[in-house]
Design a protein around this motif. Sequence first.
Motif, short mmCIF file in Angstrom:
data_model
loop_
_atom_site.label_atom_id
_atom_site.label_comp_id
_atom_site.label_asym_id
_atom_site.label_seq_id
_atom_site.Cartn_x
_atom_site.Cartn_y
_atom_site.Cartn_z
N GLY A 1 -11.18 14.49 -0.79
CA GLY A 1 -9.83 13.96 -0.56
C GLY A 1 -9.33 13.83 0.77
N GLU A 2 -8.95 12.50 0.93
CA GLU A 2 -8.62 12.33 2.46
C GLU A 2 -6.79 12.57 2.57
N LEU A 3 -6.52 13.13 3.59
CA LEU A 3 -5.01 13.33 3.93
C LEU A 3 -4.55 12.15 4.64
N PHE A 4 -3.36 11.52 3.82
CA PHE A 4 -2.44 10.51 4.44
C PHE A 4 -1.34 11.12 5.08
N PHE A 5 -1.17 10.64 6.46
CA PHE A 5 0.11 10.91 7.01
C PHE A 5 1.23 10.16 6.69
N GLU B 1 0.99 -1.17 0.00
CA GLU B 1 -0.03 -0.09 0.01
C GLU B 1 0.92 1.37 0.03
N PRO B 2 0.64 2.22 -1.06
CA PRO B 2 1.65 3.59 -1.03
C PRO B 2 1.60 4.22 0.37
N GLU B 3 2.46 4.80 0.71
CA GLU B 3 2.46 5.56 1.89
C GLU B 3 3.43 6.83 1.73
N VAL B 4 3.24 7.59 2.50
CA VAL B 4 4.04 8.77 2.75
C VAL B 4 5.31 8.46 3.56
N THR B 5 6.31 8.90 3.07
CA THR B 5 7.51 8.39 4.25
C THR B 5 8.48 9.76 4.46
N GLN B 6 8.83 9.83 5.72
CA GLN B 6 9.51 10.87 6.18
C GLN B 6 10.91 10.38 6.81
N THR B 7 11.86 11.36 6.55
CA THR B 7 13.17 11.43 7.33
C THR B 7 13.65 12.43 7.55
N SER C 1 -0.24 13.99 2.45
CA SER C 1 -0.55 14.27 1.05
C SER C 1 -1.96 13.93 0.62
N SER C 2 -2.40 14.30 -0.43
CA SER C 2 -3.76 13.94 -0.69
C SER C 2 -3.89 14.19 -2.20
N LEU C 3 -4.69 13.26 -2.86
CA LEU C 3 -4.86 13.03 -4.25
C LEU C 3 -5.92 14.26 -4.77
N ALA C 4 -6.80 14.15 -4.23
CA ALA C 4 -7.81 14.93 -4.61
C ALA C 4 -8.00 16.36 -4.44
N GLY C 5 -8.68 17.45 -4.85
CA GLY C 5 -8.79 18.67 -4.70
C GLY C 5 -8.94 18.93 -3.49
N PRO C 6 -9.15 20.50 -3.12
CA PRO C 6 -8.99 20.89 -1.35
C PRO C 6 -10.50 20.67 -0.99
N HIS D 1 0.01 11.82 -5.79
CA HIS D 1 -0.73 12.95 -5.15
C HIS D 1 -0.50 14.36 -5.37
N LEU D 2 -1.19 15.11 -5.05
CA LEU D 2 -1.14 16.62 -5.90
C LEU D 2 -0.94 17.58 -5.01
N TYR D 3 -1.59 17.29 -3.75
CA TYR D 3 -1.58 18.38 -2.55
C TYR D 3 -0.82 17.76 -1.25
N PHE D 4 0.04 18.71 -0.72
CA PHE D 4 0.98 18.54 0.14
C PHE D 4 0.99 19.30 1.58
N TYR D 5 1.11 18.70 2.42
CA TYR D 5 0.91 19.54 3.60
C TYR D 5 2.23 19.17 4.83
N TRP D 6 2.47 20.31 5.55
CA TRP D 6 3.32 19.75 6.89
C TRP D 6 2.23 20.52 8.11
N TYR D 7 2.12 19.60 8.92
CA TYR D 7 1.50 19.67 10.40
C TYR D 7 2.69 19.57 11.48
N ARG D 8 2.30 19.95 12.70
CA ARG D 8 3.23 19.69 13.57
C ARG D 8 2.40 19.36 14.70
N GLN D 9 3.09 18.77 15.87
CA GLN D 9 2.34 18.21 17.04
C GLN D 9 3.20 18.43 18.30
N ILE D 10 2.93 19.47 19.13
CA ILE D 10 3.73 19.53 20.28
C ILE D 10 3.38 18.63 21.33
N LEU D 11 4.18 17.89 22.15
CA LEU D 11 4.15 16.76 22.78
C LEU D 11 2.62 17.46 23.57
N GLY D 12 1.76 16.46 23.82
CA GLY D 12 0.35 16.79 24.48
C GLY D 12 -0.40 17.57 23.70
#
Lengths: 112, 115
Positions: free
Chosen positions: B102-106, B1-7, B94-99, B29-40
């Motif tokens: 389309g679901e975001l996959f992390f 299954e395709p996945e988003v990979t991070q390093t 990332s997301s395939l479909a328009g804004p 996928h065509l749409y890309f995002y960055w999110y962050r989560q501070i602990l807690g």
Amino acid sequence: QKEVEQNSGPLSVPEGAIASLNCTYSDRGSQSFFWYRQYSGKSPELIMFIYSNGDKEDGRFTAQLNKASQYVSLLIRDSQPSDSATYLCAVRGSSNTGKLIFGQGTTLQVKP
Amino acid sequence: EPEVTQTPSHQVTQMGQEVILRCVPISNHLYFYWYRQILGQKVEFLVSFYNNEISEKSEIFDDQFSVERPDGSNFTLKIRSTKLEDSAMYFCASSLAGPNTGELFFGEGSRLTVL
């Protein structure tokens, strides 16, 4: 400020019971709604999405949406200990960029 | 299954240093995002990117942050001069479909620790 609100919990249910998780949102222009599951230290994993008012079922999960009340819920039937996690409600608002606004998350504990 | 990979999965840096976090979105996928989560805390939107440009950024995404898609496959987040408060888990999505659909996959996330 566009907000998504969830009760942080913890919500504790016995194994086999129904868990009910709730979410409210402030942006009336919101278009689509998502539930993610997040285990501690891991990334959000998509469980379900819902775009239209009413119920949407997928296996043991049912998402419910009421746009008039600005309310989204997730029901988990036959809860299992492996369902113990934090459940994040995410809302795609009226901006045209696809961004999601997340709630704080509700921690679910399923006790064997 | 395709996945988003991070390093990298975890990076420790000194305050004031530059950090680059890398992501390989799902290939079609065509749409890309960055999110962050501070602990807690909650997952927070940083930036969205489409058609080789930023489509929206949050108040957090100030001049110290930049994003780039240098080669058609990688999507990077650069923090020019890190602060202690930049310590968080950074998620690429990332997301395939328009804004409006389309679901975001992390991806699995990159944990940044600033000392």
